[in-house]
Scaffold this active site. Structure first.
Site, PDB file in Angstrom:
ATOM      1  N   GLY A 226       0.668  -1.082   0.232  1.00 29.05           N
ATOM      2  CA  GLY A 226      -0.429  -0.450   0.121  1.00 29.05           C
ATOM      3  C   GLY A 226       0.997   1.244   0.104  1.00 29.05           C
ATOM      4  O   GLY A 226       1.682   1.565  -0.866  1.00 29.05           O
ATOM      5  N   SER A 227       0.596   2.395   0.716  1.00 29.50           N
ATOM      6  CA  SER A 227       1.058   3.409   0.463  1.00 29.50           C
ATOM      7  C   SER A 227       1.959   3.353   1.736  1.00 29.50           C
ATOM      8  O   SER A 227       2.224   2.874   2.617  1.00 29.50           O
ATOM      9  CB  SER A 227       0.084   4.796   0.613  1.00 29.50           C
ATOM     10  OG  SER A 227      -0.402   4.537   1.790  1.00 29.50           O
ATOM     11  N   GLN A 229       2.619   5.500   3.252  1.00 28.48           N
ATOM     12  CA  GLN A 229       2.056   6.474   4.839  1.00 28.48           C
ATOM     13  C   GLN A 229       1.926   5.509   5.764  1.00 28.48           C
ATOM     14  O   GLN A 229       1.621   4.996   6.795  1.00 28.48           O
ATOM     15  CB  GLN A 229       0.810   7.629   4.246  1.00 28.48           C
ATOM     16  CG  GLN A 229       0.706   9.172   3.829  1.00 28.48           C
ATOM     17  CD  GLN A 229       1.107   8.770   2.413  1.00 28.48           C
ATOM     18  OE1 GLN A 229       1.367   7.886   1.606  1.00 28.48           O
ATOM     19  NE2 GLN A 229       0.151   9.822   1.649  1.00 28.48           N
ATOM     20  N   GLY A 231       2.287   2.638   5.272  1.00 31.39           N
ATOM     21  CA  GLY A 231       3.666   1.903   5.139  1.00 31.39           C
ATOM     22  C   GLY A 231       4.135   2.267   6.879  1.00 31.39           C
ATOM     23  O   GLY A 231       4.664   1.630   7.222  1.00 31.39           O
ATOM     24  N   CYS A 284       1.990   0.460  -8.657  1.00 34.89           N
ATOM     25  CA  CYS A 284       3.531   1.000  -8.089  1.00 34.89           C
ATOM     26  C   CYS A 284       4.259   1.491  -9.071  1.00 34.89           C
ATOM     27  O   CYS A 284       5.727   2.170  -9.225  1.00 34.89           O
ATOM     28  CB  CYS A 284       3.643   0.421  -6.850  1.00 34.89           C
ATOM     29  SG  CYS A 284       3.178  -1.105  -7.147  1.00 34.89           S
ATOM     30  N   GLN A 331      -9.238   9.333  -5.495  1.00 33.58           N
ATOM     31  CA  GLN A 331      -8.729   9.551  -7.042  1.00 33.58           C
ATOM     32  C   GLN A 331      -8.182  10.111  -7.720  1.00 33.58           C
ATOM     33  O   GLN A 331      -7.116  11.229  -8.016  1.00 33.58           O
ATOM     34  CB  GLN A 331      -8.279   8.285  -6.736  1.00 33.58           C
ATOM     35  CG  GLN A 331      -6.558   7.687  -7.643  1.00 33.58           C
ATOM     36  CD  GLN A 331      -5.697   7.724  -6.977  1.00 33.58           C
ATOM     37  OE1 GLN A 331      -5.695   7.394  -5.690  1.00 33.58           O
ATOM     38  NE2 GLN A 331      -4.413   8.483  -7.731  1.00 33.58           N
ATOM     39  N   GLU A 383       4.228  10.692  -5.132  1.00 32.64           N
ATOM     40  CA  GLU A 383       3.614   9.591  -6.425  1.00 32.64           C
ATOM     41  C   GLU A 383       2.057  10.123  -6.437  1.00 32.64           C
ATOM     42  O   GLU A 383       1.467  10.726  -5.342  1.00 32.64           O
ATOM     43  CB  GLU A 383       3.273   8.110  -5.426  1.00 32.64           C
ATOM     44  CG  GLU A 383       2.273   7.009  -6.557  1.00 32.64           C
ATOM     45  CD  GLU A 383       2.502   5.266  -5.355  1.00 32.64           C
ATOM     46  OE1 GLU A 383       1.980   5.425  -3.980  1.00 32.64           O
ATOM     47  OE2 GLU A 383       2.699   5.114  -5.665  1.00 32.64           O
TER      48      GLU A 383
END
Ligand code: NAD
Length: 482
Positions: A226-227, A229, A231, A284, A331, A383
């Protein structure tokens, strides 16, 4: 009225404590399904079931695990069209992309079926006289899996398959936006003959289901994608939990694609379009920084604009569509915000970036290409996770390589060149986990490791036989034969 699809806990399909819905991003009037949401208590039940099932599964023979994984693979591959359609409807990938993802999930289960038969320990002589020393690999225990929405079948597959292969038990939490794909995969796994509790599905939010997995002492390991943040929060929670948890994090990227003067222009444009915009840029590994040397820059930009104007952006299920919609409104808002940021920073929007209207209401965005960008701009450093790429001009190969590596991330990178010298140099010096030459930035094969370095990844690699490092622990045993 559709049935509310349930969670799978301890071998039974159970109701939840609320309902979550998924909406088709190609047509926001289309409700894909309704799913029972697990709460904290149900997540704890799933963990307890996985804990209870662990000793027997850890002792199961490689043949039993091979049979189960092989059965899962066979059913996934047999149903790849139907599952690909569900995935496209739920997440917005085009149908061929959806089918491709499902096929990859099936192949991953087949790979790990074979790996179950290959897990053999080592035995040797000790450095001390008269002793034997043995190394064995044992499963780690209950593994919590927290996954993102953008590859909702393949990513869970590349966590669940090795976990089961090496004798672990699983509590799987799909991302909130894609419970349908997670549920379909879970149904197939439950039919494979594995004992109750070995695999559990808990649909729900990160703050409830995810957090419970992170805090629970009976979860031995967390595999997260995942992102960055999220993580960081996962890492912190795993280190602070008692006992500490093993964890692996696969996170974001800001992947460079270098295009050199000597590149074949047609190849470079195809590679860049595929790398930056297919899967609506929601990969990703997406090539969001196109670093192009002086001699080819203007021709490349003109050819890109021309190629992008011919892309069909439409309903993911329509035949011939190149790019589906953005996954959801939030998104889409993020993509538009970054397009504005890029313009405010002084980059030039050379193509796209406009909202599109189609037959049905959906989150349609034209692929956006910035030029005159530099590597200090936010559009080159952060990103975006949408169909937005920035062309950065470089004087020569050396400068292109320096820009390519000047990022906090290190997931995938690529170079388009006809020079063996530059291709070889780039492969050696690019600071990323996956390097592509004349190919889109991606992780394509299912039998080799997938992952990055620097801020993109933490912990052991996923996929291929390297997955063993995360899903097993090594035991060293000494025997004095007497
Ligand atoms: P996200 O971080 O928002 O969510 C990922 C998962 O974490 C979801 O299941 C979510 O519910 C859960 N979560 C959120 N907060 C949590 C918390 N506090 N505790 C526990 N769980 C929590 O990411 P996303 O938006 O679903 O996915 C997009 C991101 O994933 C992008 O950054 C992308 O680059 C990354 N990604 C990385 C890879 C890779 O292999 N490197 C692959 C695909 C996607």
């Amino acid at each position: 009225m559709t049935a509310i699809l349930k969670n799978f806990i301890g071998g039974e399909w159970v109701d939840g404590s609320g309902v979550t819905k998924n909406i088709n991003p190609s047509n926001t009037n289309d409700l894909v399904g309704e799913y029972a949401k697990a709460d904290k208590a149900q997540t704890e039940k799933a963990i307890a079931a996985a804990k209870a099932a662990f000793p027997a599964w850890a002792q199961s023979t490689p043949q039993v695990r091979y049979d189960a994984l092989n059965k899962i693979s066979t059913e996934i591959l047999a149903r790849k069209e139907e599952l690909g359609r569900l995935l496209a409807r739920e997440e917005g990938k085009t149908l061929p992309e959806g089918i491709g993802e499902v096929a990859r999930a099936g192949q991953i289960f087949a790979f790990f079926a074979g790996e179950a038969l290959r897990l053999i320990g080592e035995k040797g002589a000790s450095v001390r006289p008269g002793l034997d020393v043995e190394l064995t690999r044992e499963p780690v225990g209950v593994v919590g899996m927290i996954t993102p929405w953008n590859f909702p079948i393949a990513i869970p597959a590349w966590k669940i398959a090795p976990a089961l292969c090496y004798g672990n038990t699983v509590v799987f939490k799909p991302a909130e936006l894609v419970p349908g794909s997670g549920h379909a995969l879970a149904e197939i796994i439950t039919r494979s003959g594995i004992p109750a509790g070995v695999f559990n599905l808990v649909v729900g939010s990160g703050s409830v289901v995810g957090q419970t997995l992170l805090e629970h002492p009976d979860v031995a390991a967390i595999s997260f994608t995942g992102s960055v943040q999220t993580g960081r929060k996962i890492a912190q929670a795993c280190v602070l939990s008692n006992p500490m948890k093993k964890f692996q994090l696969e996170m974001g990227g800001k992947n460079p694609l270098v295009v050199l003067d000597d590149a074949d222009l047609k190849t470079a444009v195809e590679v860049a379009v595929n790398g930056a915009y297919f899967s609506t840029g929601q990969r990703c590994t997406a090539s969001s920084r196109l670093i192009v040397t002086e001699g080819i820059h203007d021709r490349f930009v003109a050819a890109m604009a021309e190629r992008l104007s011919g892309l069909s952006v439409d309903d993911a299920l329509k035949a011939g569509v190149h790019m589906g919609p953005v996954v959801d409104q939030s998104q889409l808002d993020q993509d538009l915000r970054y397009i504005k940021i890029g313009q405010d920073e002084g980059a030039k929007l050379a193509f796209g970036g406009e909202l599109l209207k189609r037959e049905n209401p959906g989150h349609y965005l034209q692929p956006a290409l910035f030029t005159e960008a530099n590597n200090n701009m936010r559009i080159a450093r952060e990103e975006i996770f949408g169909p937005v790429a920035a062309v950065i001009r470089a004087k020569n190969y050396e400068e292109a390589l320096a820009i390519s590596n000047d990022t906090e991330f290190g997931l995938a990178s690529g170079i388009c060149t006809t020079s063996l010298k530059y291709a070889s140099h780039y492969k050696r010096n690019s600071e990323s986990g996956m390097v592509m030459v004349n190919l889109p930035t991606a992780g394509v094969d299912y039998h080799v490791p997938f992952g990055g370095r620097k801020g993109s990844s933490y912990g052991a690699r996923e996929q291929g036989s390297y997955a063993r490092e995360f899903y097993t622990t090594v035991k060293t045993a000494y025997t004095f034969p007497g």
